[in-house]
Scaffold this motif. Structure first.
Motif, PDB file in Angstrom:
ATOM      1  N   THR A   1       0.954  -1.302  -0.059  1.00 48.87           N
ATOM      2  CA  THR A   1       0.152  -0.061   0.182  1.00 48.87           C
ATOM      3  C   THR A   1       0.792   1.068   0.125  1.00 48.87           C
ATOM      4  OG1 THR A   1      -1.869  -1.105   1.153  1.00 48.87           O
ATOM      5  CG2 THR A   1      -1.806   1.354   1.398  1.00 48.87           C
ATOM      6  N   ARG A   2       0.708   2.350  -0.965  1.00 48.17           N
ATOM      7  CA  ARG A   2       1.337   3.409  -1.034  1.00 48.17           C
ATOM      8  C   ARG A   2       0.716   4.427  -0.130  1.00 48.17           C
ATOM      9  NH1 ARG A   2       5.381   3.317  -5.401  1.00 48.17           N
ATOM     10  NH2 ARG A   2       5.454   1.302  -6.073  1.00 48.17           N
ATOM     11  N   VAL A   3       1.667   5.017   0.748  1.00 44.80           N
ATOM     12  CA  VAL A   3       1.026   5.772   1.649  1.00 44.80           C
ATOM     13  C   VAL A   3       1.100   7.267   1.107  1.00 44.80           C
ATOM     14  CG1 VAL A   3       0.722   6.404   4.207  1.00 44.80           C
ATOM     15  CG2 VAL A   3       1.462   4.222   3.792  1.00 44.80           C
ATOM     16  N   ARG A   4       0.065   7.716   0.597  1.00 49.04           N
ATOM     17  CA  ARG A   4       0.173   9.089  -0.017  1.00 49.04           C
ATOM     18  C   ARG A   4      -0.770   9.988   0.811  1.00 49.04           C
ATOM     19  NH1 ARG A   4      -0.206   5.875  -5.132  1.00 49.04           N
ATOM     20  NH2 ARG A   4       1.666   5.754  -5.944  1.00 49.04           N
ATOM     21  N   THR A   5      -1.417   9.584   1.815  1.00 54.44           N
ATOM     22  CA  THR A   5      -2.315  10.608   2.372  1.00 54.44           C
ATOM     23  C   THR A   5      -2.325   9.768   3.963  1.00 54.44           C
ATOM     24  OG1 THR A   5      -4.433   9.525   1.763  1.00 54.44           O
ATOM     25  CG2 THR A   5      -3.558  11.013   0.300  1.00 54.44           C
ATOM     26  N   SER A   6      -2.844  10.506   4.811  1.00 52.81           N
ATOM     27  CA  SER A   6      -3.155  10.078   6.260  1.00 52.81           C
ATOM     28  C   SER A   6      -4.192   8.763   6.040  1.00 52.81           C
ATOM     29  CB  SER A   6      -3.489  11.307   7.218  1.00 52.81           C
ATOM     30  OG  SER A   6      -4.748  11.686   6.691  1.00 52.81           O
TER      31      SER A   6
END
Length: 218
Positions: free
Chosen positions: A86-91
């Motif tokens: 999972t790419r953590v681009r936002t909270s």
């Protein structure tokens, strides 16, 4: 024509930056071998979920667009990718992984401890995130191997592949697990954190994740 050339140069300069937006790909592995009881498993998954909701950790994850995955492991043929990359681009992305961790069902019971196989299983996962600059495997566990291949060989394979291995050694007393991790599990550029029993795991996993992803930002 001049304006077109300027726009073309700007686009060409921008594309490579986007292609390396992921600073770190981090595989979080959780020991679910026979030595881990139901309560200790719950301490691990809840500790991981709480760490991924920590504001300082969330900020660092988002800044680096860190890619996260979670693996459960125990015996030789007992490894499971429980939370895919999972790419953590936002909270919200961080919250999603935290929720998945808290709801994660235990993959294996009554099984041996084979960290070498857990490392090799995790190494193969990095083929799915080739754009990430740094690649890190977390190995957490409360025992030394009683099954599987040589752990040092798996550790050496990680070093050759440019992958860092860090660890959480969960101790009941003394430093036997910590010393084993230092000597056989972590890579030369890695580190190990000692958790004093599983109750100390939530503190240890928060400290470790923050240290790993903060290195990206100096």
């Amino acid at each position: 024509m001049t304006c077109f050339r300027v726009l073309l140069v700007l686009c060409l300069c921008w594309l490579p930056l986007r292609s390396i937006a992921c600073d770190t790909a981090l595989v979080l592995t959780i020991d679910v071998s026979n030595s881990v009881d139901v309560a200790e498993y719950r301490l691990q998954v809840d500790g991981l979920a709480d760490a991924l909701r920590d504001p300082e950790i969330v900020d660092a994850l988002v800044q680096g667009e860190v890619a996260l995955s979670v693996v459960q492991w125990s015996g030789v043929d007992r490894q499971q990718l429980s939370i895919p990359w999972t790419r953590v681009r936002t909270s919200l992305d961080a919250e999603y992984v935290a929720q998945q961790a808290r709801l994660m069902e235990r993959a294996f019971v009554l099984s041996d401890t084979a960290p070498a196989e857990a490392i090799r299983f995790s190494l193969r996962l990095f083929d799915q995130v080739p754009d990430c600059v740094r690649k890190v495997i977390d190995v957490s566990g409360d025992g030394t191997p009683n099954a599987g291949a040589a752990v040092r060989d798996a550790r050496n394979a990680a070093e050759r592949a440019g992958v860092t291995i860090n660890g959480i050694a969960i101790e009941s007393m003394g430093l036997a697990i910590t010393n084993f991790y230092r000597g056989a599990v972590i890579t030369r550029n890695g580190f190990v954190i000692t958790a004093r029993t599983h109750r100390d795991y939530p503190r240890a996993i928060r400290t470790k994740i923050l240290r790993e992803i903060s290195k990206v930002f100096g």
